[in-house]
Design a protein around this motif. Structure first.
Motif, PDB file in Angstrom:
ATOM      1  N   ALA A  46      24.692  26.911 -17.560  1.00 34.67           N
ATOM      2  CA  ALA A  46      25.183  28.159 -17.003  1.00 34.67           C
ATOM      3  C   ALA A  46      24.071  28.906 -16.271  1.00 34.67           C
ATOM      4  O   ALA A  46      24.278  29.467 -15.187  1.00 34.67           O
ATOM      5  CB  ALA A  46      25.763  29.031 -18.112  1.00 34.67           C
ATOM      6  N   ARG A  47      22.867  28.906 -16.837  1.00 40.38           N
ATOM      7  CA  ARG A  47      21.756  29.617 -16.177  1.00 40.38           C
ATOM      8  C   ARG A  47      21.381  28.936 -14.873  1.00 40.38           C
ATOM      9  O   ARG A  47      21.092  29.592 -13.874  1.00 40.38           O
ATOM     10  CB  ARG A  47      20.553  29.669 -17.128  1.00 40.38           C
ATOM     11  N   THR A  48      21.389  27.604 -14.880  1.00 41.40           N
ATOM     12  CA  THR A  48      21.066  26.879 -13.649  1.00 41.40           C
ATOM     13  C   THR A  48      22.118  27.120 -12.577  1.00 41.40           C
ATOM     14  O   THR A  48      21.804  27.326 -11.403  1.00 41.40           O
ATOM     15  CB  THR A  48      20.961  25.370 -13.937  1.00 41.40           C
ATOM     16  N   ALA A  49      23.383  27.117 -12.987  1.00 38.27           N
ATOM     17  CA  ALA A  49      24.454  27.364 -12.021  1.00 38.27           C
ATOM     18  C   ALA A  49      24.333  28.755 -11.426  1.00 38.27           C
ATOM     19  O   ALA A  49      24.526  28.955 -10.225  1.00 38.27           O
ATOM     20  CB  ALA A  49      25.812  27.200 -12.707  1.00 38.27           C
ATOM     21  N   ALA A  50      23.991  29.727 -12.256  1.00 32.07           N
ATOM     22  CA  ALA A  50      23.828  31.080 -11.754  1.00 32.07           C
ATOM     23  C   ALA A  50      22.680  31.161 -10.757  1.00 32.07           C
ATOM     24  O   ALA A  50      22.750  31.869  -9.745  1.00 32.07           O
ATOM     25  CB  ALA A  50      23.596  32.046 -12.914  1.00 32.07           C
ATOM     26  N   ALA A  51      21.608  30.411 -11.032  1.00 31.39           N
ATOM     27  CA  ALA A  51      20.473  30.416 -10.115  1.00 31.39           C
ATOM     28  C   ALA A  51      20.825  29.773  -8.779  1.00 31.39           C
ATOM     29  O   ALA A  51      20.433  30.245  -7.718  1.00 31.39           O
ATOM     30  CB  ALA A  51      19.284  29.692 -10.752  1.00 31.39           C
ATOM     31  N   SER A  87      35.046  24.723  -3.301  1.00 24.93           N
ATOM     32  CA  SER A  87      35.245  25.144  -1.912  1.00 24.93           C
ATOM     33  C   SER A  87      34.524  26.464  -1.637  1.00 24.93           C
ATOM     34  O   SER A  87      33.943  26.654  -0.568  1.00 24.93           O
ATOM     35  CB  SER A  87      36.742  25.297  -1.616  1.00 24.93           C
ATOM     36  N   LYS A  88      34.552  27.356  -2.618  1.00 25.98           N
ATOM     37  CA  LYS A  88      33.866  28.639  -2.447  1.00 25.98           C
ATOM     38  C   LYS A  88      32.363  28.436  -2.368  1.00 25.98           C
ATOM     39  O   LYS A  88      31.676  29.065  -1.545  1.00 25.98           O
ATOM     40  CB  LYS A  88      34.217  29.565  -3.613  1.00 25.98           C
ATOM     41  N   LEU A  89      31.827  27.533  -3.200  1.00 22.69           N
ATOM     42  CA  LEU A  89      30.398  27.231  -3.131  1.00 22.69           C
ATOM     43  C   LEU A  89      30.036  26.605  -1.788  1.00 22.69           C
ATOM     44  O   LEU A  89      29.026  26.963  -1.169  1.00 22.69           O
ATOM     45  CB  LEU A  89      30.002  26.270  -4.257  1.00 22.69           C
ATOM     46  N   PHE A 120      31.817  34.450 -14.994  1.00 25.12           N
ATOM     47  CA  PHE A 120      32.730  33.769 -15.910  1.00 25.12           C
ATOM     48  C   PHE A 120      33.224  32.462 -15.292  1.00 25.12           C
ATOM     49  O   PHE A 120      33.231  31.417 -15.951  1.00 25.12           O
ATOM     50  CB  PHE A 120      33.913  34.673 -16.247  1.00 25.12           C
ATOM     51  N   ALA A 121      33.635  32.527 -14.025  1.00 22.79           N
ATOM     52  CA  ALA A 121      34.114  31.317 -13.347  1.00 22.79           C
ATOM     53  C   ALA A 121      33.014  30.268 -13.288  1.00 22.79           C
ATOM     54  O   ALA A 121      33.251  29.083 -13.509  1.00 22.79           O
ATOM     55  CB  ALA A 121      34.606  31.657 -11.946  1.00 22.79           C
ATOM     56  N   THR A 122      31.799  30.704 -12.980  1.00 21.03           N
ATOM     57  CA  THR A 122      30.679  29.771 -12.906  1.00 21.03           C
ATOM     58  C   THR A 122      30.420  29.114 -14.253  1.00 21.03           C
ATOM     59  O   THR A 122      30.233  27.898 -14.347  1.00 21.03           O
ATOM     60  CB  THR A 122      29.407  30.501 -12.438  1.00 21.03           C
ATOM     61  N   SER A 123      30.433  29.918 -15.315  1.00 23.74           N
ATOM     62  CA  SER A 123      30.152  29.392 -16.648  1.00 23.74           C
ATOM     63  C   SER A 123      31.183  28.348 -17.056  1.00 23.74           C
ATOM     64  O   SER A 123      30.838  27.325 -17.649  1.00 23.74           O
ATOM     65  CB  SER A 123      30.146  30.534 -17.661  1.00 23.74           C
TER      66      SER A 123
END
Length: 358
Positions: free
Chosen positions: A46-51, A235-237, A246-249
């Protein structure tokens, strides 16, 4: 009261107790699956995705240095979201636990509780069968408790085959609890014998395959729904957007949209021939029971509509212009037809299949 009647009533009470006990264990599994997702949300994934989705981080990523002819060359690392136009190169996520050790522990406990609940529910279904001395598929209550048991069986078998579907545990257990809650409150029917038309070996063939098909269709439908969410996220990314935390996690822990799409397609394609056989078996049984193979009874009609909908889905998957989201919508419509064929037709429509009651 004869001894046989007393024994049957006792078995029926045992069955009810076991079903309620299974619901209690499923509830424990439900909370444990939630714990798996909660601990997984704090994981490195989750932290990596947020970064990766943060504009500040994307503007100045870390650099590597290459030496070529004595000259230092700086290159920015690339985060690949699309391998080519219309296709994504996205790895599967680690699962609900998100790579977190404690989250994984809760996930394993949740699966263990699911196995225990499944065993207790299976015993309840068997006790119901013994109490009526027949297959426990004579009314909607019996169909419901058997259906949820088979759905969990499909899930556990896929886990045993090392399929990456532990993320399915939470929606599955949630659905099973709703299904059993509906069964014991609204659909409950006391143990009783079948009408003469149902006394046939085709009951074991036709209804058992219908239950199995429904359970597999359910697993595919959940995967299709998750595919739509994951596809929107990817698609959004790819468009440079920043999904919410929340969606990212959640999305980063699921398999890639391509994997979900492939999984749902393979499951639907594998069970479709069995659904075809189910309709044919029902027609043969109708010929034995009512003297005609097909009469456009509401149940027969909606079974055929469901077959056509899934046939359209499989055809759409083979057509370039209808792959992806369009085909997924057809798959969900097909599953909705299956649900209406069971709940809607049985409750709201009168036909030859209404003799068993709810």
């Amino acid at each position: 009261m004869t001894l046989a009647t007393a024994t049957n009533e006792h078995l029926a009470n045992v069955s009810n107790t076991l079903i309620y006990s299974a619901m209690a264990v499923y509830m424990l599994a439900f909370f444990t699956y939630i714990a798996e997702w909660i601990f997984g949300s704090r994981s490195k994934v989750a932290r990596t995705a947020a970064a990766l989705t943060s504009p500040q981080k994307a503007a100045a990523p870390a650099v590597t240095v290459k030496k070529a002819g004595g000259t230092a060359v700086l290159e920015r690392p690339k985060v690949v979201t699309r391998a080519a136009a219309g296709a994504r190169d996205v790895p599967d996520g680690p699962g609900a636990h998100g790579g977190d050790v404690q989250g994984d522990l809760y996930g394993r406990i949740a699966v263990s509780l699911t196995v225990v609940a499944w065993a207790v529910e299976t015993a309840g279904v068997v006790a119901r069968a013994l109490s009526v001395q027949r297959a426990p598929w004579g009314n909607m209550y019996e169909f419901n408790i058997t259906f949820s048991t088979v759905a969990v069986t499909v899930y556990l078998v896929m886990l045993a085959l090392k399929k990456n579907i532990r993320w399915l545990g939470l929606p599955l257990v949630t659905t099973v609890l709703l299904d059993l809650g509906l069964a014991v409150t609204v659909l409950y029917t006391a143990s009783d014998q079948l009408v003469p038309a149902l006394h046939s070996y085709w009951l074991y063939i036709h209804v058992s395959t219908a239950i199995l098909c429904g359970a597999v269709f359910y697993v595919a439908a959940v995967a299709t729904l998750m595919y739509l969410f994951k596809d929107s996220y990817e698609s959004k990314l790819a468009a440079g957007g920043k999904p919410g935390r929340f969606a990212t996690s959640v999305m980063e822990r699921l398999p890639a949209s391509a994997s979900l799409d492939k999984f749902s397609y393979r499951v639907n394609a594998a069970v479709f021939p069995l659904w075809t056989f189910t309709i044919i078996a029902g027609a043969i049984w109708a010929g034995d029971a009512w003297g005609r193979y097909w009469g456009w009874d509401p149940k027969e009609t909606w079974a055929f509509i469901t077959w056509v909908a899934y046939a359209c889905y499989l055809h759409a998957r083979a057509t370039a212009g209808w792959k992806g989201r369009k085909a997924a919508y057809i798959a969900l419509i097909a599953f909705a037809c299956f649900l209406f064929n069971y709940y809607g037709v049985n409750i709201f429509v009168t036909g030859k299949h209404s003799y068993a009651g709810v």
